[in-house]
Write a protein that holds these residues in place. Structure first.
Motif, mmCIF file in Angstrom:
data_model
loop_
_atom_site.group_PDB
_atom_site.id
_atom_site.type_symbol
_atom_site.label_atom_id
_atom_site.label_comp_id
_atom_site.label_asym_id
_atom_site.label_seq_id
_atom_site.Cartn_x
_atom_site.Cartn_y
_atom_site.Cartn_z
ATOM 1 N N PRO A 274 0.602 -0.939 -0.239
ATOM 2 C CA PRO A 274 -0.393 0.054 0.193
ATOM 3 C C PRO A 274 0.749 1.273 0.231
ATOM 4 O O PRO A 274 0.502 2.049 -0.390
ATOM 5 N N GLY A 275 1.936 1.562 0.485
ATOM 6 C CA GLY A 275 2.164 2.656 0.538
ATOM 7 C C GLY A 275 3.418 2.332 -1.022
ATOM 8 O O GLY A 275 3.888 3.845 -0.942
ATOM 9 N N GLU A 276 2.986 2.086 -2.003
ATOM 10 C CA GLU A 276 3.474 2.585 -3.334
ATOM 11 C C GLU A 276 2.431 2.907 -4.071
ATOM 12 O O GLU A 276 2.905 3.550 -4.983
ATOM 13 N N LEU A 277 1.712 2.894 -3.118
ATOM 14 C CA LEU A 277 0.400 3.463 -3.774
ATOM 15 C C LEU A 277 0.045 5.122 -3.637
ATOM 16 O O LEU A 277 0.023 5.414 -2.402
ATOM 17 N N ASP A 278 -0.528 6.268 -4.979
ATOM 18 C CA ASP A 278 -0.968 7.146 -5.015
ATOM 19 C C ASP A 278 -1.983 7.226 -3.449
ATOM 20 O O ASP A 278 -3.109 8.326 -2.864
ATOM 21 N N LEU A 279 -3.813 6.208 -4.168
ATOM 22 C CA LEU A 279 -4.392 6.125 -3.125
ATOM 23 C C LEU A 279 -4.601 4.818 -2.954
ATOM 24 O O LEU A 279 -4.495 3.655 -3.475
ATOM 25 N N ILE A 280 -6.060 5.102 -1.408
ATOM 26 C CA ILE A 280 -5.759 3.536 -0.901
ATOM 27 C C ILE A 280 -7.032 2.801 -1.622
ATOM 28 O O ILE A 280 -8.570 3.422 -1.442
ATOM 29 N N SER A 281 -7.162 1.611 -2.031
ATOM 30 C CA SER A 281 -8.043 0.799 -2.948
ATOM 31 C C SER A 281 -8.826 -0.292 -1.658
ATOM 32 O O SER A 281 -7.955 -1.476 -2.102
ATOM 33 N N LEU A 282 -9.848 -0.922 -1.296
ATOM 34 C CA LEU A 282 -10.178 -1.395 -0.850
ATOM 35 C C LEU A 282 -10.887 -2.412 -1.046
ATOM 36 O O LEU A 282 -12.249 -2.000 -1.368
ATOM 37 N N ASN A 283 -10.781 -3.857 -1.250
ATOM 38 C CA ASN A 283 -12.238 -4.565 -0.968
ATOM 39 C C ASN A 283 -12.400 -5.339 -0.279
ATOM 40 O O ASN A 283 -11.873 -6.032 0.480
ATOM 41 N N TYR A 284 -13.794 -5.101 0.121
ATOM 42 C CA TYR A 284 -14.492 -5.455 1.376
ATOM 43 C C TYR A 284 -13.235 -5.722 3.036
ATOM 44 O O TYR A 284 -14.153 -5.483 3.940
ATOM 45 N N GLN A 285 -12.148 -5.276 3.076
ATOM 46 C CA GLN A 285 -11.606 -4.947 4.078
ATOM 47 C C GLN A 285 -12.410 -3.432 4.860
ATOM 48 O O GLN A 285 -11.824 -3.494 6.399
ATOM 49 N N GLY A 286 -12.118 -2.526 4.333
ATOM 50 C CA GLY A 286 -13.369 -1.480 5.103
ATOM 51 C C GLY A 286 -14.520 -2.223 5.840
ATOM 52 O O GLY A 286 -14.299 -1.509 7.100
ATOM 53 N N GLU A 287 -15.466 -2.542 5.028
ATOM 54 C CA GLU A 287 -16.130 -3.093 5.828
ATOM 55 C C GLU A 287 -16.107 -4.439 7.250
ATOM 56 O O GLU A 287 -17.061 -4.463 8.070
ATOM 57 N N GLY A 288 -15.061 -4.823 7.340
ATOM 58 C CA GLY A 288 -14.801 -5.937 7.196
ATOM 59 C C GLY A 288 -15.127 -7.276 6.492
ATOM 60 O O GLY A 288 -15.807 -7.175 6.218
ATOM 61 N N ILE A 289 -14.087 -8.439 6.937
ATOM 62 C CA ILE A 289 -14.541 -9.921 6.372
ATOM 63 C C ILE A 289 -14.533 -11.142 7.516
ATOM 64 O O ILE A 289 -13.857 -10.757 8.282
ATOM 65 N N ARG A 290 -15.479 -11.716 7.320
ATOM 66 C CA ARG A 290 -16.112 -12.219 8.146
ATOM 67 C C ARG A 290 -15.799 -12.095 9.884
ATOM 68 O O ARG A 290 -15.737 -13.145 10.565
ATOM 69 N N ASP A 291 -16.425 -10.766 9.906
ATOM 70 C CA ASP A 291 -15.797 -10.509 11.288
ATOM 71 C C ASP A 291 -17.051 -10.014 12.175
ATOM 72 O O ASP A 291 -17.215 -9.772 13.376
#
Ligand code: GAL
Length: 899
Positions: free
Chosen positions: A538-555
């Motif tokens: 993620p440090g290499e990216l200009d912006l952070i694009s999350l798949n499913y991780q924002g809202e939580g996965i199997r949590d």
């Protein structure tokens, strides 16, 4: 903070609005000095399932590993990438002699008259038949259609006296995949990645006359994709004729800065290519005009760039730059709060005698875009919440073959939903899709790849990543960087390299630098479902694009114990780790459902996995998932859960829902089916219930109230608990069953758009809801118990279409009872016919049922949950009468006019 004030876009004025007329090999329009000619018509086609012509790009595919009989052509294909490889030392050398090809198909005199006649764009697989069951060549993931194998396309092209001395190029918008091109028996080049557009220089092999033979070979591997790729030359193909000194391929780039209502500065770069053997001195003049988005007509001149002179050495390219100011610019921005105003920059090249040698039109928009870690995404200074969806490239029953009207319809239904953004998962789209997005004001997240060096399927892009990734990325950016709709470049989706530490980060860095060397005005990202804030990628990216991780996965509770990673909601941890980077969700939800289908009991949770627990909404025997919109893939979350998570993190710029439209392939959770369950909209274009949940959120000023489930149940449901849910953006709702109030419910919170009455007992009759907002009636809905099917109702999305064989009318059949009520579980067999002077034809049918294995080309189709779709075109001017009939039901007719 990521700032950009650009908006370029380079497509030629010539085909704005005229795409639908591009049936014949006629110039679409003449820009002085160049012609762009559609060569979509008049091809001969032949496919073989197995490799019998004994040619191959290389032997790295798993099914070619032991084929010692194949002639490998890679050394002759790789040089096609050279214009997109910056380091001269890394470019590919052409072998000194041509390969020896035994296949007769490449020869000019081969008699192909027995081959099928086809027009492009063409998807050889879409008509099927479907492979049903297990142990089949193409299984559920790739859509159970015969996408694999080798397709040959042959066609003649004409060179006239007037073309003598000109440069002639073949422009292929996309061929799936590993395409190679021969002209008059000579191998000219090719391009393996099926989603890239590419150009080949034909001039050296052309001769005067009309018997130049193009032969294009497409070799599409099985086990190469996680969704339906289609097969064949599935996008437009063009001949471009220019003077030998001309504006290069995708040779203009316009950016804007210091954008305000009062002025904007435009920077222009023009690359001139000179294939003559002497150096050329030219001058370059560019004027900027308003461009009417709706009609494609050029309006008033608003600026001119200062004239520049340039000297281009023999067989070289050179660039010039110029800047100008536009006063009171008409800005481009997404509706409803802004307008997608467009401009066109017309660039002319003049020789020493001041004759025009080339003209090139670049459509673009003027807008400022800011990606701010705290404030989110701003267009022209206004915060725009990204209300986006993911779509794959197929067009449902029409397959992968690009059709402008079908793509426009997809976008129209998305705009009705309130969607303002589209992630083209996971590959660059047809260029005309971006033209539509520019015109309609849809923000595009443009993505290069679904994988890098690590594979997801044995025959996917990882086989060619090392040799082609630079060229594919540069081709994407150069082609698409003038489109105002494109806001973000993604270098990959959920790549395995997310979790390989520095190794993966190094790949990301290389790709990011490639993108920025072509376009510094847009941020680079990659979609991450597994990279954590403390990992290098993620440090290499200009912006952070999350798949499913924002809202939580199997949590949450219902997901406990499922196999796979568990991830707590990560918006905040990512924001803390990267306080200067904007965060968005490039995938949310992965909610699954079958339109109009409901199972009981209904979960009490707000989100649950679809097929892992009893009462979970999935039915393994029927291969259906309940449409309450609460059930998800094992890693997914219902819209309800996502909305809460997003509203709790105000810095998040928004989301791209997985998925907008259903697509062919990836039928999670039932791989025995043919098409996905993820769509907010089904494969046929019909709305699932949660359409109204998103609409309620995304269009806050538009009164929405929508009841589910349907209310036509058999005797076994009478007296049973049948939860009634209502999607609304009101703040209070009251529900009645047969005029008995089921109670008033206040809206749970600002993030909730679902009112649930979970203890309603079923009795036939009427369910009615009235919702209120700020004490006033806001929106209402009503559902009644229907009787037996009695008649068909037929409606067309457009009753006037162009009679050009390309434009389409989409017709919906609804099965109704004798009072005109929709019969929600009707599955009557419907036959569509088209007749009349307009040469009407039923091209395809569908019903949105992921389990329907009837060929998409069939004119007879069972209704599913009361609906069926017919797609009709007309070949000439005149009337088209479309009739839908079904045994025992009153038929219905619609008249179309083909113009
Ligand atoms: C994601 C992936 C998408 C699609 C989706 C639903 O992980 O990026 O391509 O597969 O899941 O299954």
């Amino acid at each position: 903070m990521w700032l950009s004030h650009v908006i370029p876009n380079a497509y030629r004025l010539a085909f704005l609005g005229s795409l639908l007329l591009s049936v014949d090999a006629k110039p679409l329009a003449k820009e002085e000095g160049r012609e762009r000619i559609s060569i979509n018509a008049g091809w001969r086609f032949s496919r073989s399932e197995y490799n019998t012509d004994k040619l191959a790009y290389d032997l790295s595919r798993n099914d070619y590993a032991n084929r010692t009989d194949l002639t490998v052509l890679k050394p002759w294909i790789l040089p096609s990438a050279n214009d997109f490889i910056v380091d001269p030392a890394a470019r590919y050398q052409s072998p000194s002699s041509e390969p020896t090809i035994s296949s007769p198909f490449v020869q000019s005199d081969y008699d192909d008259t027995e081959w099928e006649s086809v027009s492009l764009p063409h998807d050889w697989a879409i008509k099927g038949p479907f492979y049903v069951g297990s142990n089949v060549p193409v299984a559920g993931g790739m859509g159970r259609l015969p996408v694999h194998g080798i397709g040959w396309y042959r066609r003649k092209v004409e060179v006239t006296k007037a073309d003598e001395g000109r440069s002639i190029y073949l422009d292929i918008d996309g061929a799936m995949s590993y395409s190679m091109v021969w002209l008059n028996g000579h191998l000219v080049g090719g391009w393996p990645y099926g989603y890239s557009s590419y150009r080949l220089h034909l001039t050296p092999y052309l001769k005067l006359g009309d018997d130049n033979v193009l032969a294009i070979r497409v070799d599409n591997p099985g086990n190469s994709s996680r969704w339906y790729p289609g097969g064949g030359i599935y996008r437009n193909v063009w001949l471009t004729k220019t003077e030998p000194t001309h504006i290069g391929q995708w040779g203009t780039f316009i950016t804007s800065k210091k954008v305000s209502k009062s002025s904007a500065i435009l920077d222009l770069a023009v690359q001139v290519e000179n294939v003559r053997n002497s150096s050329q001195k030219l001058s370059v003049v560019t004027d900027v005009y308003l461009l009417n988005s709706a009609t494609g007509k050029t309006g008033a001149k608003v600026a001119s760039f200062p004239r520049r002179t340039i000297t281009v050495a023999a067989s070289h390219k050179a660039s010039v730059n110029a800047s100008t100011t536009v006063k009171k610019p008409a800005l481009w921005g997404p509706p409803p709060s802004q307008s997608p105003n467009l401009h066109v920059a017309v660039t002319r090249l003049y020789n020493r005698n001041n004759d025009i040698v080339d003209t090139f039109s670049t459509n673009f928009g003027i807008r400022s875009v800011v990606f701010d870690a705290d404030q989110g995404f701003l267009v022209n200074g206004e915060r725009i919440r990204i209300q986006g969806v993911n779509n794959h490239h197929d067009l449902g029953a029409l397959g992968a073959a690009f059709n402008e009207r079908a793509a426009e319809r997809q976008l129209e239904v998305l705009q009705e939903l309130g969607c303002n953004a589209l992630r083209v998962s996971h590959n660059p789209p047809a260029p005309q899709l971006l033209d539509l997005a520019d015109r309609m004001g849809i923000l595009i997240y443009n993505e290069a790849f679904d994988g890098w060096q690590l594979s997801k399927n044995p025959n996917d892009f990882h086989l060619i990543f090392d040799e082609w990734s630079e060229a594919d990325v540069r081709a994407m950016v150069r082609r698409d960087r003038n489109h105002p709709s494109v806001i973000i470049w993604s270098i990959g989706n959920e790549v395995g390299e997310q979790t390989t530490g520095e190794t993966g980060a190094a790949v990301a860095r290389r790709l990011r630098e490639i993108v920025h060397s072509e376009d510094k005005t847009r941020p680079v990202t990659a979609s991450m479902n597994a990279a954590r804030p403390n990992m290098p990628l993620p440090g290499e990216l200009d912006l952070i694009s999350l798949n499913y991780q924002g809202e939580g996965i199997r949590d949450t509770g219902p997901y406990a114990g499922l196999p796979g990673i568990t991830t707590p909601p990560l918006y905040v941890p990512f924001h803390e780790a990267f306080p200067d980077k904007l965060i968005l969700s490039s995938e949310t939800a992965a909610t699954v459902s079958t339109r109009g289908t409901y199972f009981f009991p209904v979960t009490n949770w707000t989100s649950a996995p679809a097929n892992y627990t009893i009462g979970s909404g999935g039915n393994d025997t029927l291969l259906q998932v309940s449409d309450y919109g609460l059930y998800t893939a094992p890693f997914g979350a219902s819209p309800d859960k996502v909305f809460v998570a997003q509203d709790n993190a105000s810095f998040v710029a928004g989301e791209f829902v997985w998925a907008g439209w259903d697509y062919i392939g990836e039928p999670t959770p039932y791989y025995a089916a043919r098409s996905s369950y993820f769509g907010i909209i089904d494969l046929a274009g019909f709305k699932k219930d949660r359409f109204f949940q998103y609409q309620a959120r995304w269009r806050p000023d538009y009164p929405v109230a929508h009841i589910l489930p349907h209310w036509t149940w058999g005797p076994d449901r009478v007296g049973e608990v049948t939860p009634v849910h209502v999607f609304s953006n009101g703040d209070l709702a009251e529900l009645w069953v047969n005029n008995k109030s089921q109670g008033r419910l206040p809206r749970e919170s600002e993030s909730v758009y679902r009112f649930r009455w979970d203890n309603v007992t079923y009795e036939a009759g009427e369910v009615r809801v009235v919702t209120y907002k700020k004490g006033k009636e806001w929106a209402s809905d009503r559902v009644v118990t229907a009787g037996e099917p009695s008649a068909l109702r037929l409606s067309a999305d457009r009753t006037a279409i162009a009679g050009n064989g390309l434009d389409l009318s989409f017709l919906t059949v609804t099965v109704v009872d004798n009072k005109g009520n929709v019969v929600p579980q009707a599955d009557n067999e419907i036959t569509f016919t088209a007749s009349g002077g307009g040469g009407g034809e039923v091209v395809a049918t569908d019903n949105g049922d992921p389990r329907d294995f009837t060929s998409f080309a069939s004119r007879t189709r069972k209704a599913f949950s009361g609906l069926a779709l017919g797609i009709v075109r007309a070949s000439r001017k005149g009337e088209v009468t479309v009739t839908a009939s079904a045994p025992g039901l009153a038929r219905a007719t619609v008249k179309l006019t083909a113009k």
